[in-house]
Design an enzyme around this catalytic site. Sequence first.
Site, PDB file in Angstrom:
ATOM      1  N   HIS A 184     -15.848  -6.108 -20.039  1.00 51.77           N
ATOM      2  CA  HIS A 184     -15.216  -5.294 -18.994  1.00 51.77           C
ATOM      3  C   HIS A 184     -14.408  -4.161 -19.628  1.00 51.77           C
ATOM      4  CE1 HIS A 184     -16.005  -7.725 -15.357  1.00 51.77           C
ATOM      5  NE2 HIS A 184     -16.040  -8.728 -16.221  1.00 51.77           N
ATOM      6  N   GLU A 221     -12.994  -1.773 -18.138  1.00 52.73           N
ATOM      7  CA  GLU A 221     -11.851  -1.475 -17.267  1.00 52.73           C
ATOM      8  C   GLU A 221     -10.692  -2.445 -17.484  1.00 52.73           C
ATOM      9  OE1 GLU A 221     -14.082  -4.571 -14.878  1.00 52.73           O
ATOM     10  OE2 GLU A 221     -14.557  -3.016 -16.343  1.00 52.73           O
ATOM     11  N   CYS A 232     -20.835  -5.979 -16.869  1.00 53.52           N
ATOM     12  CA  CYS A 232     -20.860  -7.428 -16.663  1.00 53.52           C
ATOM     13  C   CYS A 232     -22.158  -7.851 -15.954  1.00 53.52           C
ATOM     14  CB  CYS A 232     -19.613  -7.890 -15.922  1.00 53.52           C
ATOM     15  SG  CYS A 232     -19.349  -9.689 -16.002  1.00 53.52           S
TER      16      CYS A 232
END
Length: 213
Positions: free
Chosen positions: A192, A194, A79
Amino acid sequence: MIAVIDYGVGNLFSVEKAVAAQGVEVQVTSDPAVIEAAGKIILPGVGAFGDCMKNFRESGLVPVVMERIEAGTPLLGICVGLQILFEGSEESPEVPGLGIIKGKVRLIDAARPENRKAGLKVPHMGWNLVKAQEPRQPVDLFRGLGEEPFFYFVHSYHGVPRDRRVITATADYGGEITAAVALDNVQAVQFHPEKSGDVGQRLLHNFICGSGA
């Protein structure tokens, strides 16, 4: 060991948990000695470009991270961790970035006043299709993910490199978005991983288990 850089910004717990799910040792750290010993580095970031760069420089960690990059340690930016690799940003024009990737961070087309009539919500938030590009180096982050995987985005700005050959993936949201870049041992993604479920885990696996592991 994977070092997740803690300079006061970023979704550190989620990144740590996602990396740990790969069965490798991971440390969220602001300790230069731990960063020096790491086999790979993850540079997260959320929020405004200027705030991230201010925190990063004030943390005193910029020199050690730059030294590890120059030494060939693989790094993954996430990001705003992608954005600060660039020379600067329209979001904070007075704040220089790290300058590893030549070019500027700019508003996505959907966020520009002349394009707001298109009705796309800003920031660009949610799942979007990502198209991997060639070349995919030094590690193919998108290996095994199919032609057009979906990842989770939250942003209004994206990196626009001078040399388009560093772009390794794009997305579309009222115009082309730089979704991933790579230059030598440095790779970064605007989305992202994650927060991207199984595809995010696969991308992290490719980074962790690629060359230099």
